[in-house]
Design an enzyme around this catalytic site. Structure first.
Site, short mmCIF file in Angstrom:
data_model
loop_
_atom_site.label_atom_id
_atom_site.label_comp_id
_atom_site.label_asym_id
_atom_site.label_seq_id
_atom_site.Cartn_x
_atom_site.Cartn_y
_atom_site.Cartn_z
N ASP A 88 78.18 67.48 -22.38
CA ASP A 88 77.20 66.74 -23.18
C ASP A 88 75.80 67.04 -22.65
O ASP A 88 75.58 67.17 -21.44
CB ASP A 88 77.48 65.23 -23.09
CG ASP A 88 76.75 64.45 -24.17
OD1 ASP A 88 77.42 63.95 -25.09
OD2 ASP A 88 75.51 64.33 -24.09
N HIS B 87 85.29 71.35 -39.38
CA HIS B 87 84.45 70.17 -39.54
C HIS B 87 85.25 68.99 -40.08
O HIS B 87 85.85 69.06 -41.14
CB HIS B 87 83.26 70.45 -40.48
CG HIS B 87 82.37 69.25 -40.60
ND1 HIS B 87 81.29 69.06 -39.78
CD2 HIS B 87 82.45 68.16 -41.40
CE1 HIS B 87 80.72 67.90 -40.08
NE2 HIS B 87 81.41 67.34 -41.07
N ASN C 144 83.14 57.50 -31.05
CA ASN C 144 82.32 56.53 -31.78
C ASN C 144 82.49 56.83 -33.26
O ASN C 144 82.23 57.95 -33.69
CB ASN C 144 80.85 56.65 -31.37
CG ASN C 144 80.65 56.35 -29.90
OD1 ASN C 144 81.34 55.50 -29.34
ND2 ASN C 144 79.72 57.03 -29.27
N GLY D 297 78.29 53.46 -33.37
CA GLY D 297 77.25 54.18 -32.64
C GLY D 297 77.33 55.69 -32.77
O GLY D 297 76.76 56.43 -31.96
N HIS E 229 84.03 63.99 -32.53
CA HIS E 229 84.04 64.38 -31.13
C HIS E 229 84.55 63.25 -30.27
O HIS E 229 84.32 62.07 -30.57
CB HIS E 229 82.63 64.81 -30.66
CG HIS E 229 81.57 63.79 -30.95
ND1 HIS E 229 81.01 63.64 -32.19
CD2 HIS E 229 80.98 62.88 -30.16
CE1 HIS E 229 80.10 62.69 -32.15
NE2 HIS E 229 80.07 62.19 -30.93
P1 5GP Z 1 77.77 60.13 -30.59
O1 5GP Z 1 76.69 59.12 -30.37
O2 5GP Z 1 77.69 60.75 -31.96
O3 5GP Z 1 79.14 59.62 -30.27
O4 5GP Z 1 77.54 61.27 -29.51
C1 5GP Z 1 76.79 62.41 -29.73
C2 5GP Z 1 76.64 63.09 -28.40
O5 5GP Z 1 76.25 64.43 -28.61
C3 5GP Z 1 75.58 62.46 -27.48
O6 5GP Z 1 76.19 62.06 -26.27
C4 5GP Z 1 74.55 63.57 -27.29
O7 5GP Z 1 74.03 63.58 -25.99
C5 5GP Z 1 75.35 64.81 -27.61
N1 5GP Z 1 74.59 65.92 -28.17
C6 5GP Z 1 73.76 65.88 -29.24
N2 5GP Z 1 73.28 67.10 -29.52
C7 5GP Z 1 73.82 67.95 -28.61
C8 5GP Z 1 73.70 69.37 -28.39
O8 5GP Z 1 73.01 70.09 -29.09
N3 5GP Z 1 74.42 69.88 -27.35
C9 5GP Z 1 75.23 69.10 -26.57
N4 5GP Z 1 75.88 69.73 -25.57
N5 5GP Z 1 75.36 67.78 -26.75
C10 5GP Z 1 74.66 67.21 -27.76
ZN ZN Z 2 80.49 70.16 -38.25
#
Ligand code: 5GP
Ligand code: ZN
Length: 117
Positions: A28, A44, A82, A88, A95
Site C-alpha cells: 500500500d 476488475h 472495505n 470506507g 482489494h
Molecule cells: P480503500 O479505502 O479503498 O479500502 O483502500 C484503498 C487503498 O489504496 C488505500 O490504503 C490507499 O493508500 C491505497 N492506494 C491508493 N492509490 C494507490 C496507488 O496508486 N498505489 C498503491 N500502492 N496504493 C494505493
Molecule cells: Zn479495476
C-alpha cells in the site's frame, strides 16, 4: 480504467509482493501498519458485494501465500475489505488489506457517526 486496473496493466508502477495469473499483491502507498499489502484480482470487480465465490476461492489461497511470503502466517495478521461508502471504500476495484507486523488495535466507527440499536 480504474487505478488498480492500471497497476495490473503496468501503467502505474507498484511494489509487487506476490503475483500469479489471476491475482496481484503489492505494498500500500500509505501503510497503516508495518506490513500493509493490498491483494487484488486482476479482473476488475467493483467490490466484495459483487465478487464471485470462484474468485474468492482463488483469492483465499493467494492471500495465504502472501502471508507466508512476508512472514506473518505464524505471528498473525488482519485481512479486511472495505465495501462501499459506509465501509470506507475509496478505490472501487476489489482489494483486501493484509495488515500485520505488529499488534493491531480494533476500532471502527467514525467519530462523526453514532451507534443506534
Ligand atoms: P480503500 O479505502 O479503498 O479500502 O483502500 C484503498 C487503498 O489504496 C488505500 O490504503 C490507499 O493508500 C491505497 N492506494 C491508493 N492509490 C494507490 C496507488 O496508486 N498505489 C498503491 N500502492 N496504493 C494505493
Ligand atoms: Zn479495476
Amino acid at each position: 480504467m480504474c487505478i488498480f486496473c492500471k497497476i495490473v496493466n503496468g501503467e502505474i508502477p507498484n511494489n509487487t509482493v506476490h503475483e500469479n495469473d489471476n491475482f496481484l499483491a503489492f505494498h500500500d502507498l500509505h501503510p497503516k501498519a508495518p506490513i500493509h499489502i493490498l491483494i487484488i484480482p486482476k479482473i476488475h470487480v467493483d467490490c466484495f458485494q459483487d465478487v464471485s465465490p470462484e474468485t474468492m476461492s482463488g483469492l483465499t489461497t493467494f492471500a495465504q501465500e502472501v502471508a507466508t511470503k512476508v512472514g506473518v502466517d505464524q505471528t498473525g495478521y488482519r485481512l479486511i475489505t472495505n465495501n462501499g461508502d459506509d465501509g470506507g471504500q475509496e478505490v472501487y476495484h476489489l482489494h483486501f488489506h493484509l495488515l500485520g507486523g505488529g499488534k493491531l488495535k480494533w476500532g471502527h466507527l467514525h467519530e462523526d457517526a453514532h451507534m443506534s440499536i
